[in-house]
Design an enzyme around this catalytic site. Sequence first.
Site, PDB file in Angstrom:
ATOM      1  CD  GLN A  55      38.416  42.780 -64.426  1.00 13.77           C
ATOM      2  OE1 GLN A  55      39.620  42.591 -63.882  1.00 13.77           O
ATOM      3  NE2 GLN A  55      37.975  43.092 -65.381  1.00 13.77           N
ATOM      4  CG  LEU A  56      39.504  35.443 -62.865  1.00 13.29           C
ATOM      5  CD1 LEU A  56      38.809  35.422 -64.250  1.00 13.29           C
ATOM      6  CD2 LEU A  56      41.146  35.131 -63.069  1.00 13.29           C
TER       7      LEU A  56
ATOM      8  CE  LYS B 245      50.223  37.988 -60.953  1.00 14.41           C
ATOM      9  NZ  LYS B 245      49.703  36.968 -60.416  1.00 14.41           N
TER      10      LYS B 245
ATOM     11  CE1 TYR C 230      49.685  41.600 -61.124  1.00  9.55           C
ATOM     12  CE2 TYR C 230      50.058  42.444 -63.321  1.00  9.55           C
ATOM     13  CZ  TYR C 230      49.462  41.508 -62.441  1.00  9.55           C
ATOM     14  OH  TYR C 230      48.313  40.789 -63.198  1.00  9.55           O
TER      15      TYR C 230
HETATM   16  C1  AKB Z   1      47.026  44.968 -64.987  1.00  6.08           C
HETATM   17  O1  AKB Z   1      46.680  46.041 -65.816  1.00  6.08           O
HETATM   18  O2  AKB Z   1      47.963  45.120 -64.178  1.00  6.08           O
HETATM   19  C2  AKB Z   1      46.398  43.557 -65.139  1.00  6.08           C
HETATM   20  C3  AKB Z   1      47.202  42.571 -65.981  1.00  6.08           C
HETATM   21  C4  AKB Z   1      47.500  42.841 -67.436  1.00  6.08           C
HETATM   22  O3  AKB Z   1      47.809  41.704 -65.535  1.00  6.08           O
HETATM   23  N1  AKB Z   1      45.165  43.655 -65.988  1.00  6.08           N
END
Ligand code: AKB
Length: 322
Positions: A15-16, A150, A146
């Site tokens: 997307q980005l 991060k 996730y």
């Molecule tokens: C997600 O929803 O996983 C991403 C984000 C907020 O990093 N769009």
Amino acid sequence: MSGKETILVIGSCGQLGTELVESLQKIYGAAQVIAADIRRSNNPVFQNGPFEILDILDQKRLTEIVAKYKPTQVYHLAALLSATAEQKPEFGWKLNMDGLFNVLNLARDGGIIKKIYWPSSIAVFGPNTIRNNTPQYGAMDPTTIYGISKNAGELYAQYYFNRWGIDVRSLRYPGLIGYKSAPGGGTTDYAVQIYHDALEGKTHECFLSEQTTLPMLYMPDALKATLDIMHASAADIKIRTSYNLAGMSFNPNEISEAIKQIIPDFSITYNPDYRQAIADSWPAIIDDSRAREDWGWNPAYTLESMSKDMIDNLQALKGQAI
Ligand code: AKB
């Protein structure tokens, strides 16, 4: 802008990445922007310049591509987002962390890459974070793979900067909303799908509840922030983990009301699923004052102006009249 820079965009078909490649081609020239992803996209933007197939876990292939093009800057965007990584937690961790190490280690050992962009996310925050006006520094107890990846990645970026001087720059993106390319696997992605449903005359079934407020950012602002932080002087980048970044905050009810101002017949229903718990662990409103102070961040779009622009552009793309 210097014409001598060569830019490698890893995860370019997401997307980005798709929109970033287009913006970078305009700034540096299409021949200077090398798009790389695990598979090809048929978006015409990739016909303009070089494209390489790259699995970011394949360090040998990455080394070959860097030796071939000698990129001075790398935008490393390849990652599994929040919802997808929860379905495949081990692979999510592996892709998000090993992919980052492959880029960082090549910058450290190869002597070619001078600057790296690596996105972080509001997912680094968790249930004990202050939800309204979430400060740059405070409790960070992410609950998703996730978010954990991060959070760790931010600390590694700072470590590589402090220890080896690797110039890594990073933003904690909120949900990104754009009309040119589809999002993939995020908890905030309903805020893109909702516009498509509205234009197709469909009821949007939202996977989050009506009052779930999340921080969001319209793609032109996200591109501006990304390019601004990369073009800022190194001395102005005072945060080497990742900067809080925000544009607007809204809940599904508020975005549906904004759409109804333009498409009065639009309707929404609510059927929260596993993504609700993810959203509930994230901030509602982000304090991005450090980005504003350090390198002049200032978003342009509100929920209303974004909704108008999204609908105008999607309508033009779909070639239909409301
Ligand atoms: C997600 O929803 O996983 C991403 C984000 C907020 O990093 N769009």
